[in-house]
Design a protein around this motif. Sequence first.
Motif, short mmCIF file in Angstrom:
data_model
loop_
_atom_site.label_atom_id
_atom_site.label_comp_id
_atom_site.label_asym_id
_atom_site.label_seq_id
_atom_site.Cartn_x
_atom_site.Cartn_y
_atom_site.Cartn_z
N UNK A 369 0.87 -1.56 0.00
CA UNK A 369 0.04 0.42 -0.08
C UNK A 369 0.38 1.23 -0.07
N UNK A 370 1.87 1.79 1.13
CA UNK A 370 2.71 1.81 1.07
C UNK A 370 3.25 2.49 -0.70
N UNK A 371 3.98 1.66 -1.19
CA UNK A 371 4.78 1.99 -2.60
C UNK A 371 4.05 2.22 -3.62
N UNK A 372 2.50 1.90 -3.76
CA UNK A 372 1.13 2.13 -4.74
C UNK A 372 0.62 3.87 -4.10
N UNK A 373 1.31 4.01 -2.86
CA UNK A 373 0.38 5.66 -2.80
C UNK A 373 1.65 6.38 -2.92
N UNK A 374 2.81 6.36 -3.54
CA UNK A 374 3.81 6.75 -3.33
C UNK A 374 3.75 7.03 -4.97
N UNK A 375 3.61 5.86 -4.79
CA UNK A 375 3.73 6.30 -6.87
C UNK A 375 2.70 6.27 -7.48
N UNK A 376 1.04 6.13 -6.90
CA UNK A 376 0.81 7.49 -7.50
C UNK A 376 0.35 9.20 -7.70
N UNK A 377 0.85 9.37 -6.11
CA UNK A 377 0.94 10.39 -5.58
C UNK A 377 2.07 11.15 -6.68
N UNK A 378 3.36 10.61 -7.09
CA UNK A 378 3.98 10.97 -8.16
C UNK A 378 3.58 11.38 -9.42
N UNK A 379 2.70 9.86 -9.43
CA UNK A 379 2.30 10.20 -11.04
C UNK A 379 1.18 11.44 -11.38
N UNK A 380 0.06 11.89 -10.21
CA UNK A 380 -1.02 12.79 -10.10
C UNK A 380 -0.43 14.07 -9.85
N UNK A 381 0.24 14.47 -8.76
CA UNK A 381 0.32 15.87 -8.25
C UNK A 381 1.86 15.61 -8.55
N UNK A 382 2.47 14.44 -8.76
CA UNK A 382 3.93 15.50 -9.53
C UNK A 382 5.25 15.61 -8.34
N UNK A 383 4.94 15.07 -7.48
CA UNK A 383 6.21 15.45 -6.39
C UNK A 383 6.35 13.99 -5.58
N UNK A 384 7.66 13.88 -5.41
CA UNK A 384 7.87 12.27 -4.76
C UNK A 384 7.85 12.46 -2.95
N UNK A 385 6.49 12.01 -2.71
CA UNK A 385 6.65 12.10 -1.11
C UNK A 385 7.30 10.88 -0.06
N UNK A 386 7.54 10.83 0.99
CA UNK A 386 7.12 9.90 2.02
C UNK A 386 5.39 9.51 2.02
N UNK A 387 5.29 8.05 2.71
CA UNK A 387 4.17 7.50 3.01
C UNK A 387 3.89 6.78 4.47
N UNK A 388 3.08 6.48 5.20
CA UNK A 388 3.44 5.79 6.36
C UNK A 388 2.14 5.29 6.29
N UNK A 389 1.84 4.00 6.66
CA UNK A 389 0.37 3.25 6.42
C UNK A 389 0.58 3.17 8.27
N UNK A 390 -0.89 3.35 8.43
CA UNK A 390 -1.10 2.81 10.04
C UNK A 390 -3.07 2.04 10.01
N UNK A 391 -2.72 1.39 11.21
CA UNK A 391 -4.21 0.61 11.36
C UNK A 391 -5.21 1.87 11.26
N UNK A 392 -6.47 0.96 11.36
CA UNK A 392 -7.99 2.24 11.25
C UNK A 392 -7.66 2.39 12.74
N UNK A 393 -8.73 3.56 12.87
CA UNK A 393 -8.63 4.49 14.95
C UNK A 393 -6.95 5.05 14.25
N UNK A 394 -6.55 4.74 14.03
CA UNK A 394 -5.11 5.76 14.74
C UNK A 394 -5.02 6.81 14.90
N UNK A 395 -5.25 7.94 13.36
CA UNK A 395 -5.18 9.57 13.19
C UNK A 395 -6.37 9.86 14.34
N UNK A 396 -6.19 10.84 14.14
CA UNK A 396 -7.37 11.85 15.44
C UNK A 396 -8.61 11.95 14.84
#
Length: 411
Positions: A369-396
Amino acid sequence: MRREQFDLFKTLLERLAENSPFYKNKFSASGIRISDVKSPEDIKHLPFTTKEELRDAYPLGLQSVPDEKVVRIHSSSGTTGKPVIIPYTENDVKDWALLMARCFELAGVTPLDRVQITPGYGLWTAGIGFQAGAEKIGAMAVPMGPGNTDKQLQMMVDLKSTVFVATSSYALVLAEEVAKRGIHSRIHLKKGVIGSERWGEKMRNRIKSELGVEIYDIYGLTEIYGPGISIDCDCHSGLHYWDDYLYFEIIDPITCEPVKEGEYGELVITTLRKEGAPLLRYRTRDLTRIIPGQCPCGSPYPRHDIIIGRTDDMVKVKGVNIYPGQIDELLRDIEGASSEYQVLIQHVNGKDEMMLRVEKELDTNEAHLREKIVDQFKKKVGIHIGAEVVGIGELPRSEKKSKRILDYRYQ
Ligand code: ZN
């Protein structure tokens, strides 16, 4: 612009020039004579009104009627700077109830419905506006106000509420609680009227499936009545707005020129009938577009698209404009990514760095999933980012507007 709208617009200008000290000053400062506005094309020469000006008019500088005509005030939240105070006349209050009733009607709410209202009451406009609209169509309002999830769910079950009104974050809280407590079969909800925040399709689908409701997006802002100035219909192809009360323009937020028909830009609203604090060409900072053509539902009211972000949420990372609506859209198309995310932006060693944290759905491979996010972001938005994957309910989660982009670069 229809003839009838332009007539209302002209009348508004006359009222402003006569009764509003705020606009009298603005007109004389900009050298505009309202008699020069002879056709809809001339509107673009009129000055805009900004949120800063509204703040500077604190407390009652926007008032355009004598004191005895004012029956109520509301105020926008003062989280950033001074609040904006909006005075309402009796007619304004009635008009607002009418617009809200139209919203409920378009969403198919009837006198037999029980409408549980979870947004706040008080200075903030939300709660009382929904209540007035529900009462106007003859439905039963359940005026809960925000928070206290235990009580909300108890009332929802015992009173058999059929409609609920909430922000998308709070709707998600309710949906998750219903699932956790296993009380889905005791919930009678059919429709959810959800507003005041942009949100992605995935979050919408979770709320829909976990609460078993059809969802209607409602839009509005305190400066312009409050919520209820537009809503989507059963076709869910944009939000219908009440163009006999409000005149909408879409401008490029940088150049301030009108955009081409159907293009995204900043929504600018003129109130055609408001009395207490009428606004001329108010820059909402909300990004959307007007949807050309008629809606399949047959409603004569025009449509704007969902709000994809705010001009001030737009962040520039590595020279590219990024707004939250884009990220919602991007994640929607990535299998295994949930609707919840958080963005961290930092300046490290002279360079911008962006980290996208995403909650994953169960049984999703993290690395993949992490790989896919980084790849899609580069393709659609045009910049390289880092991605972090967490479990459901972990973000505020929050019962108020979520703050999803954390920009630490300028602190
Ligand atoms: Zn429609």
